[in-house]
Design a protein around this motif. Structure first.
Motif, PDB file in Angstrom:
ATOM      1  N   ILE A  56       0.833  -1.198   0.000  1.00 35.37           N
ATOM      2  CA  ILE A  56       0.000   0.000   0.000  1.00 35.37           C
ATOM      3  C   ILE A  56       0.871   1.252   0.000  1.00 35.37           C
ATOM      4  O   ILE A  56       0.682   2.164  -0.800  1.00 35.37           O
ATOM      5  CB  ILE A  56      -0.945   0.021   1.216  1.00 35.37           C
ATOM      6  N   SER A  59       2.403   1.549  -3.321  1.00 37.46           N
ATOM      7  CA  SER A  59       1.469   1.979  -4.357  1.00 37.46           C
ATOM      8  C   SER A  59       1.159   3.460  -4.237  1.00 37.46           C
ATOM      9  O   SER A  59       1.052   4.165  -5.239  1.00 37.46           O
ATOM     10  CB  SER A  59       0.173   1.179  -4.264  1.00 37.46           C
ATOM     11  N   GLN A  63       2.211   5.143  -7.399  1.00 37.26           N
ATOM     12  CA  GLN A  63       0.974   5.238  -8.175  1.00 37.26           C
ATOM     13  C   GLN A  63       0.777   4.036  -9.086  1.00 37.26           C
ATOM     14  O   GLN A  63       0.189   4.153 -10.161  1.00 37.26           O
ATOM     15  CB  GLN A  63       0.935   6.537  -8.991  1.00 37.26           C
ATOM     16  N   THR A  65      -0.177  -0.330  -8.817  1.00 37.58           N
ATOM     17  CA  THR A  65      -0.579  -1.367  -7.869  1.00 37.58           C
ATOM     18  C   THR A  65      -0.062  -2.745  -8.254  1.00 37.58           C
ATOM     19  O   THR A  65      -0.201  -3.693  -7.494  1.00 37.58           O
ATOM     20  CB  THR A  65      -2.119  -1.461  -7.793  1.00 37.58           C
ATOM     21  N   ASN A  66       0.517  -2.851  -9.462  1.00 37.28           N
ATOM     22  CA  ASN A  66       0.946  -4.162  -9.951  1.00 37.28           C
ATOM     23  C   ASN A  66      -0.224  -5.151  -9.936  1.00 37.28           C
ATOM     24  O   ASN A  66      -0.049  -6.318  -9.615  1.00 37.28           O
ATOM     25  CB  ASN A  66       2.096  -4.718  -9.115  1.00 37.28           C
ATOM     26  N   THR A  67      -1.368  -4.622 -10.227  1.00 35.49           N
ATOM     27  CA  THR A  67      -2.558  -5.463 -10.262  1.00 35.49           C
ATOM     28  C   THR A  67      -3.317  -5.217 -11.568  1.00 35.49           C
ATOM     29  O   THR A  67      -3.406  -4.096 -12.041  1.00 35.49           O
ATOM     30  CB  THR A  67      -3.473  -5.134  -9.075  1.00 35.49           C
ATOM     31  N   VAL A  98      -3.947 -10.563 -10.292  1.00 36.91           N
ATOM     32  CA  VAL A  98      -5.145 -10.394 -11.102  1.00 36.91           C
ATOM     33  C   VAL A  98      -6.371 -10.279 -10.205  1.00 36.91           C
ATOM     34  O   VAL A  98      -6.605 -11.118  -9.344  1.00 36.91           O
ATOM     35  CB  VAL A  98      -5.346 -11.588 -12.054  1.00 36.91           C
ATOM     36  N   LEU A  99      -7.094  -9.232 -10.404  1.00 39.19           N
ATOM     37  CA  LEU A  99      -8.357  -9.030  -9.712  1.00 39.19           C
ATOM     38  C   LEU A  99      -9.448  -9.436 -10.684  1.00 39.19           C
ATOM     39  O   LEU A  99      -9.607  -8.833 -11.739  1.00 39.19           O
ATOM     40  CB  LEU A  99      -8.485  -7.553  -9.335  1.00 39.19           C
ATOM     41  N   SER A 116     -15.568  -0.727  -9.914  1.00 38.13           N
ATOM     42  CA  SER A 116     -14.893  -1.230  -8.720  1.00 38.13           C
ATOM     43  C   SER A 116     -13.412  -1.472  -8.993  1.00 38.13           C
ATOM     44  O   SER A 116     -12.553  -1.142  -8.176  1.00 38.13           O
ATOM     45  CB  SER A 116     -15.584  -2.509  -8.248  1.00 38.13           C
ATOM     46  N   ASP A 119     -11.716   1.808  -9.094  1.00 41.81           N
ATOM     47  CA  ASP A 119     -11.573   2.310  -7.734  1.00 41.81           C
ATOM     48  C   ASP A 119     -10.420   1.625  -7.016  1.00 41.81           C
ATOM     49  O   ASP A 119      -9.769   2.203  -6.156  1.00 41.81           O
ATOM     50  CB  ASP A 119     -12.870   2.102  -6.942  1.00 41.81           C
ATOM     51  N   HIS A 120     -10.220   0.368  -7.348  1.00 45.60           N
ATOM     52  CA  HIS A 120      -9.116  -0.342  -6.707  1.00 45.60           C
ATOM     53  C   HIS A 120      -7.779  -0.028  -7.364  1.00 45.60           C
ATOM     54  O   HIS A 120      -6.771  -0.635  -7.029  1.00 45.60           O
ATOM     55  CB  HIS A 120      -9.365  -1.851  -6.723  1.00 45.60           C
ATOM     56  N   ARG A 121      -7.792   0.878  -8.294  1.00 50.85           N
ATOM     57  CA  ARG A 121      -6.583   1.367  -8.932  1.00 50.85           C
ATOM     58  C   ARG A 121      -5.779   0.297  -9.637  1.00 50.85           C
ATOM     59  O   ARG A 121      -4.542   0.306  -9.574  1.00 50.85           O
ATOM     60  CB  ARG A 121      -5.698   2.069  -7.886  1.00 50.85           C
ATOM     61  N   ALA A 145     -10.104   6.140 -17.726  1.00 55.96           N
ATOM     62  CA  ALA A 145      -9.442   6.063 -16.426  1.00 55.96           C
ATOM     63  C   ALA A 145      -8.297   5.071 -16.393  1.00 55.96           C
ATOM     64  O   ALA A 145      -7.430   5.154 -15.535  1.00 55.96           O
ATOM     65  CB  ALA A 145     -10.464   5.696 -15.344  1.00 55.96           C
ATOM     66  N   VAL A 146      -8.272   4.137 -17.324  1.00 52.64           N
ATOM     67  CA  VAL A 146      -7.295   3.059 -17.207  1.00 52.64           C
ATOM     68  C   VAL A 146      -7.076   2.417 -18.584  1.00 52.64           C
ATOM     69  O   VAL A 146      -8.004   2.352 -19.386  1.00 52.64           O
ATOM     70  CB  VAL A 146      -7.820   2.014 -16.180  1.00 52.64           C
TER      71      VAL A 146
ATOM     72  N   VAL B   4      -3.940   8.294 -19.336  1.00 53.38           N
ATOM     73  CA  VAL B   4      -4.901   8.419 -18.245  1.00 53.38           C
ATOM     74  C   VAL B   4      -4.816   9.794 -17.589  1.00 53.38           C
ATOM     75  O   VAL B   4      -3.755  10.231 -17.186  1.00 53.38           O
ATOM     76  CB  VAL B   4      -4.637   7.330 -17.199  1.00 53.38           C
ATOM     77  N   SER B  55      -8.522   4.581  -3.234  1.00 54.20           N
ATOM     78  CA  SER B  55      -8.520   3.491  -2.256  1.00 54.20           C
ATOM     79  C   SER B  55      -7.130   3.256  -1.683  1.00 54.20           C
ATOM     80  O   SER B  55      -6.992   2.692  -0.600  1.00 54.20           O
ATOM     81  CB  SER B  55      -9.053   2.218  -2.895  1.00 54.20           C
ATOM     82  N   LEU B  99      -9.859 -11.074  -4.407  1.00 55.15           N
ATOM     83  CA  LEU B  99      -8.644 -11.356  -5.153  1.00 55.15           C
ATOM     84  C   LEU B  99      -8.537 -12.866  -5.225  1.00 55.15           C
ATOM     85  O   LEU B  99      -8.398 -13.526  -4.188  1.00 55.15           O
ATOM     86  CB  LEU B  99      -7.457 -10.754  -4.396  1.00 55.15           C
TER      87      LEU B  99
END
Lengths: 322, 322
Positions: A56, A59, A63, A65-67, A98-99, A116, A119-121, A145-146, B4, B55, B99
């Motif tokens: 966190i 991140s 900026q 999240t590696n997600t 991976v989300l 969502s 929002d979780h970036r 946004a992404v 972005v 978040s 996740l």
DNA sequence: TTGGGATTGGCAAACGTTTTCCAATGGGTA
DNA sequence: TACCCATTGGAAAACGTTTGCCAATCCCAA
């Protein structure tokens, strides 16, 4: 229970090692060279204290999240678990998590899922849109946004995508069956709001321009496949080959044909799920691993706007086509 | 592509609304009452500017991520997508994201997955352990860092779990079949390192104390199910009912029995996946939604240590058992 | 009128990290 | 010997949010 113990911070590692926070950070991430003896001191302290970088904090600073977000239309559709698996593998190779978000075949849920994820970036989004038209709005909204790329199902050619050619396998199936003497083809379609299905059906229609066209629509379930077969066989008893828009329909078709005593009719499915293998159903395997790798590399490259990839499927012939 | 755009921060909302950052935060989260006129001003500004709470910033401050980790042994096993779906639904109701991590049936991968989830600071972990013994170490290690509950598969009764009773459905199957005249039972088992399978097999063995015990082991695949049936029928031709440890084995059994001309033998699967429904295979439905809800509420309650829940399955009778 | 309590706004301090400066050191060259 | 540059350690400033404290205001009761 234990109650979760406080985590070790980089500050404690710094104190323990007698180094500054900055130096410890650099020693651990390698973001800048540090002296060899210093590096070792930092690493030893970190190991001894059991330090794990707080993602966190990282991140917030970096900026990133590696997600990755992955939106799939319906995880109950047996094709998508294999896609999920492929994406996870490919992501792991890049140190990404991976989300996963399931749209439950509902564009509304899909939109909420996209929001969502944003929002979780998540750093990027891969999406297999649930609906040919109704998914559009949420997708264009999200792209603001992404970085986003369509995977497998593509509903907008002007947006980045990584897909598999859906028409060639249908052509191959038909010509293979013709070569083996089949003459009277039918197609069991899914709702044409499913991008890939729509393409499969279109390919079939184009192949049938000179001969009678036999197409019925069905929902995505084996029961629906059975009903479709009943309809087909009563309208066109001469049918000797049924091509289905996915494996589940194929299973239903297989079963109903046996019930009708018409087991000699050739049947094929699509997606090459476990079911197809289990029942000896000829099917089409999509290159999920390659799709996943290509999609991830696409979505991570800066000039992603230019990304359009099309890969090839493989037809897997089994007993159901003789 | 667009590249972005920078996100709107709470500071900008504060400036725009002429309020302080703290007040805006409170107005939006409701963490403390604010005057009605103030609240409206804050909300209007936020809406106008398109502000979305970051978040990451929030998580850093609150030390919560509102994210749940879910570790499943194998997403290619058709039971688990339904579990994933259930967990996602239940999580969404609590405003949590999920996740998902796939252990690919490998305790090593599973351990890495757990660590990765913990590194991502998930608030809690649900896990369906891949291996009866080899998963233990990673689980106890993880429990030191995050609340954790076993879901579906449980390998350690002393740790929190939410499970479904696996033996009762087997008892029900057998007594149902006995009532319909079946006498010679056999069981096709999966590797006994799978917790649920082990329990199913044990239940069967206990029912067979007074009669000949016929059990063969198989891998988790339809092909393996076919081989198992061949072995069974050659050793014990009198068999008139085959109970399988999961649906995929059941499909293989069904198919091979037909090949052998022994289609009259009753067959049941387990997990009630799409395949079972498609083929009319009697199977056992696990209460995935209830499992998910119970597991989430368990893992979120503070006295989680005390959590042990057992739910009931439902046997779904279909044509394969007459 | 005054005192006290409840309400609510704002300042500033965290949360844990990476990274931009700056400074110090050391080595090489003229 | 003097100068410059490359190297590397450290102080401190972010990243965006929530929240503990303080202060101001208002209302009510004495």
């Amino acid at each position: 229970m234990a109650g979760v113990p406080r985590r070790v911070t980089i500050r404690e590692v710094a104190v323990d090692s007698g180094l500054s926070i900055a130096t410890v950070s650099r020693a651990l991430t390698g973001s800048r060279p540090v002296g060899p003896e210093i590096a070792q001191r930092a690493q030893e302290s970190a190991a001894r204290l059991g330090y794990r970088t707080d993602s966190i904090g990282r991140s917030l600073r970096t900026q990133r999240t590696n997600t990755l977000g992955l939106v799939i239309p319906d995880i109950a559709n047996p094709f998508f678990p294999s896609l999920v698996q492929a994406v996870e593998r490919a992501a792991r190779d890049q140190n990404l998590s991976v989300l996963i978000a399931d749209a439950a075949n509902d564009p509304g849920v899909e939109q909420a899922a996209l929001r969502s994820l944003i929002d979780h970036r998540v750093d990027a989004v891969l999406i297999s849109p649930s609906h040919l038209t109704a998914s559009r709005a949420a997708i264009t909204e999200s792209m603001a946004a992404v970085p986003l790329v369509q995977i497998d199902r593509v509903i907008d050619n002007s947006l980045p995508y990584v897909r598999a050619n859906q028409s060639r396998p249908v052509q191959q199936l038909v010509s293979h069956l013709r070569a083996r003497g089949r003459r009277h083809f039918a197609f069991i379609a899914q709702p044409d709001t499913i991008a890939t299905s729509f393409e499969r059906e279109s390919a079939f229609r184009e192949l049938m321009t000179d001969v009678p066209l036999r197409v019925v629509s069905a929902e995505t379930s084996a029961g629906s496949g059975r009903g479709a077969v009943r309809e087909l066989m009563s309208r066109w008893p001469e049918i000797d080959a049924v091509i289905c828009a996915n494996d589940l329909l194929g299973v239903g078709a297989l079963r109903e044909l046996r019930t009708l005593g018409r087991a000699e009719v050739a049947v094929s499915g699509y997606d090459d799920t476990l079911i197809a293998e289990a029942l000896g159903l000829t099917s089409v395997r999509q290159p999920v691993d390659e799709l996943a790798v290509a999609a991830i590399s696409a979505v991570l490259t800066p000039d992603m706007a230019a990304t359009r990839r099309e890969l090839e499927c493989a037809v897997i012939f089994r007993e159901s086509t003789g």
